[in-house]
Design an enzyme around this catalytic site. Structure first.
Site, PDB file in Angstrom:
ATOM      1  N   GLY A  20     -21.676 -10.425  13.145  1.00  0.00           N
ATOM      2  CA  GLY A  20     -20.596 -11.151  12.487  1.00  0.00           C
ATOM      3  C   GLY A  20     -19.546 -11.584  13.489  1.00  0.00           C
TER       4      GLY A  20
ATOM      5  N   CYS B 187     -24.605 -18.591  15.498  1.00  0.00           N
ATOM      6  CA  CYS B 187     -23.774 -17.930  16.509  1.00  0.00           C
ATOM      7  C   CYS B 187     -24.094 -18.383  17.927  1.00  0.00           C
ATOM      8  CB  CYS B 187     -23.907 -16.416  16.388  1.00  0.00           C
ATOM      9  SG  CYS B 187     -25.594 -15.796  16.566  1.00  0.00           S
TER      10      CYS B 187
ATOM     11  N   GLU C 186     -23.235  -7.661  17.437  1.00  0.00           N
ATOM     12  CA  GLU C 186     -23.720  -9.010  17.720  1.00  0.00           C
ATOM     13  C   GLU C 186     -22.675  -9.984  17.183  1.00  0.00           C
ATOM     14  OE1 GLU C 186     -26.169  -9.485  19.574  1.00  0.00           O
ATOM     15  OE2 GLU C 186     -27.128  -7.526  19.561  1.00  0.00           O
TER      16      GLU C 186
END
Length: 506
Positions: A186, A242, A208
């Site tokens: 997140g 991401c 992460e």
């Protein structure tokens, strides 16, 4: 409720049911079967939550989960065996080895942008390592959260693998439990909360996170190929990835050409009107949608009409107050710059609009948007974009790009499009990022043989394949020495002159 679920998982792990390789294989097989038999359900849930195209769900999520489960299943037996290590001659005769044992009961907190992949791929690694697992899906993807909870209960061992749904309150209650490992994917803000909660129990964590992943392009590459690969990496999942290229650094001689070719690639992928494309997604919720609108150049998005005369009057007063505040706090130069932005051909700090900019509040649609000439101090450069906006900054050369990247927090990924070996090596040796890609984007996610993780502000720890197995394992050292001959007596006290010289020699 949640402490009871945690207690049940602790009891299941203590019983030893998760340790045998047969149990692990059964669960991994069931996980793959669940993906195969309910692929359409996962696609429907992602479409409902994110407007994600079916092909993206299959390619970037379901296929990767199945591949990871198969990869670790076929190798975990070898990874679990004793790994013998050479012992120093001074300790001979002796043997030493390491053994991977499960950490225990682990918590996986998944995000909303890839809600099934980032819940079930780390689950495969945790199962392979022999753990009991609690999964917390994202409440921002409610359809997927409900589906994961339902199917995991149907297919997997309910005593050793459970799903807890809910929002921040439920997550906070879970974090109060003394898990043996926490795996969180997140944003940085919540990552700090997770790490602080884990510190209370000295629980190891894998974070992460994300960050502004840069992409450098010079004039040695095929711009058509580079443009397509950048556009694919940036605008897949409407930019909500991401490791998507967050911004592009390009040399002056090709800046205009690259921007135009990325625009062409957008049309090739999504048509003249991406809003009607079945291959283009939507923004997850209104809050993120409005956040992204503020990153676009001034005047790009028409203001939202107030719904009543009273609100209109309040808005007018607020606008006047805001203008006064700008004049006081920002100064005449900034005010003149803002006025100039409204003139055709003049750009603000966000850059000139090359393509995109269209929005639809009702469907949370933002067109794939390319900005050229973005300034380093622009709002779009002050945070991870996490949306379909691609700023292009002009830099003098590769050295300038490296200095620019190194002046900012270390990103989760970096991408380099250059055929010069010296340039590639410069990025490899002088920049730090979770991963580095040459002439591609996103592809580092596709191999179970390559670890995936961040560094610094972009995260800590890694997973995928053997690295994921080791993340959810404790690697225990074991040493064995026979009682005869008792060579250790040579260093037992009392230490006379001979023993002292021997110890110094050893």
């Amino acid at each position: 409720m949640y402490p009871e679920s945690f207690t049940q998982l602790k009891r299941a792990y203590a019983s030893g049911r998760t340790r045998p390789l047969t149990w692990r294989r059964e669960q991994l097989d069931a996980l793959r079967r669940m993906i195969a038999e309910h692929g359409h359900d996962f696609i429907a849930a992602e479409t409902a939550d994110l407007g994600k195209p079916a092909s993206e769900t299959v390619l970037m999520e379901l296929n990767l989960i199945s591949a990871e489960a198969r990869f670790v299943r076929n190798r975990m037996g070898f990874w679990s065996k004793r790994q013998y290590k050479p012992m120093p001659w001074s300790l001979q005769p002796a043997q030493g080895w390491t053994i991977a044992e499960p950490k225990g009961v682990v918590l996986i907190i998944a995000p909303w942008n890839y809600p099934v992949l980032l819940a079930l791929e780390p689950l495969a690694d945790a199962i392979a390592a022999g753990n009991a697992v609690c999964i917390k899906p994202s409440e921002l993807a409610p359809h997927m959260s409900a589906l994961i909870a339902k199917l995991v209960a149907q297919y997997l061992d309910q005593e050793a693998i459970t799903v807890v749904e809910g929002g921040p309150k439920e997550t906070g209650e879970l974090l109060d439990c003394a898990f043996d490992h926490i795996f969180y994917t997140g944003g940085e803000r919540v990552g700090k909360i997770v790490m602080a909660a884990a510190a209370k129990h000295l629980t190891p964590v894998t974070l992460e996170l994300g960050g502004k992943s840069p992409c450098f392009v010079d004039n040695t590459v095929d711009l058509n190929v580079a443009a397509r690969r950048i556009a694919w990496g940036k605008f897949s999942n409407a930019g909500q990835t991401c490791v998507a290229p967050d911004y592009v650094l390009v040399t002056p001689d090709i800046a205009e050409a690259l921007a135009k070719r990325i625009s062409v690639a957008v049309t090739e992928f999504y048509g003249e009107n991406p809003e009607t494309s079945e291959d283009y997604g939507r923004i997850i919720n209104d809050r993120h949608f409005e956040r992204l609108l503020k990153l676009l150049p001034a005047g790009t998005v028409p203001p939202q009409e107030p719904s009543s005369p009273l609100i209109k009057a309040a808005s007018a007063v607020g606008a006047a107050a805001e203008m006064v505040g700008r004049r006081i706090n920002v100064g005449l130069d900034a005010l003149a710059s803002r006025k100039a932005q409204q003139a055709p051909g003049v750009i603000d700090s966000a850059g000139r609009l090359v393509c995109g900019g269209a929005v639809n509040r009702e469907t949370r649609y933002i067109a794939p948007t390319v900005l050229l000439g973005t300034q380093p101090y622009a709002p779009v450069m002050n945070e991870e974009i996490f949306g379909p906006i691609l700023p292009i900054l002009v830099v003098e050369d590769a050295d300038a790009a490296i200095r620019f990247i190194n002046a900012r927090p270390r990103p989760l990924a970096a991408y380099v499009f250059s055929n010069r070996r010296a340039v590639r090596l410069a990025f490899e040796r002088r920049t730090s990022s979770g991963s580095l890609g040459y002439s591609l984007t996103l592809a580092q996610l596709l191999s179970s043989r390559l670890p995936f993780g961040g560094v610094g502000a972009s995260g800590m720890g890694a997973y995928h394949g053997k690295t994921g197995f080791e993340t959810f394992s404790h690697i225990k050292t074991v040493v064995a020495k026979p009682q005869f001959p008792d060579t250790l007596k040579l260093v037992y006290p009392p230490l006379d002159e001979f023993k002292t010289k021997l110890i110094k020699f050893l």
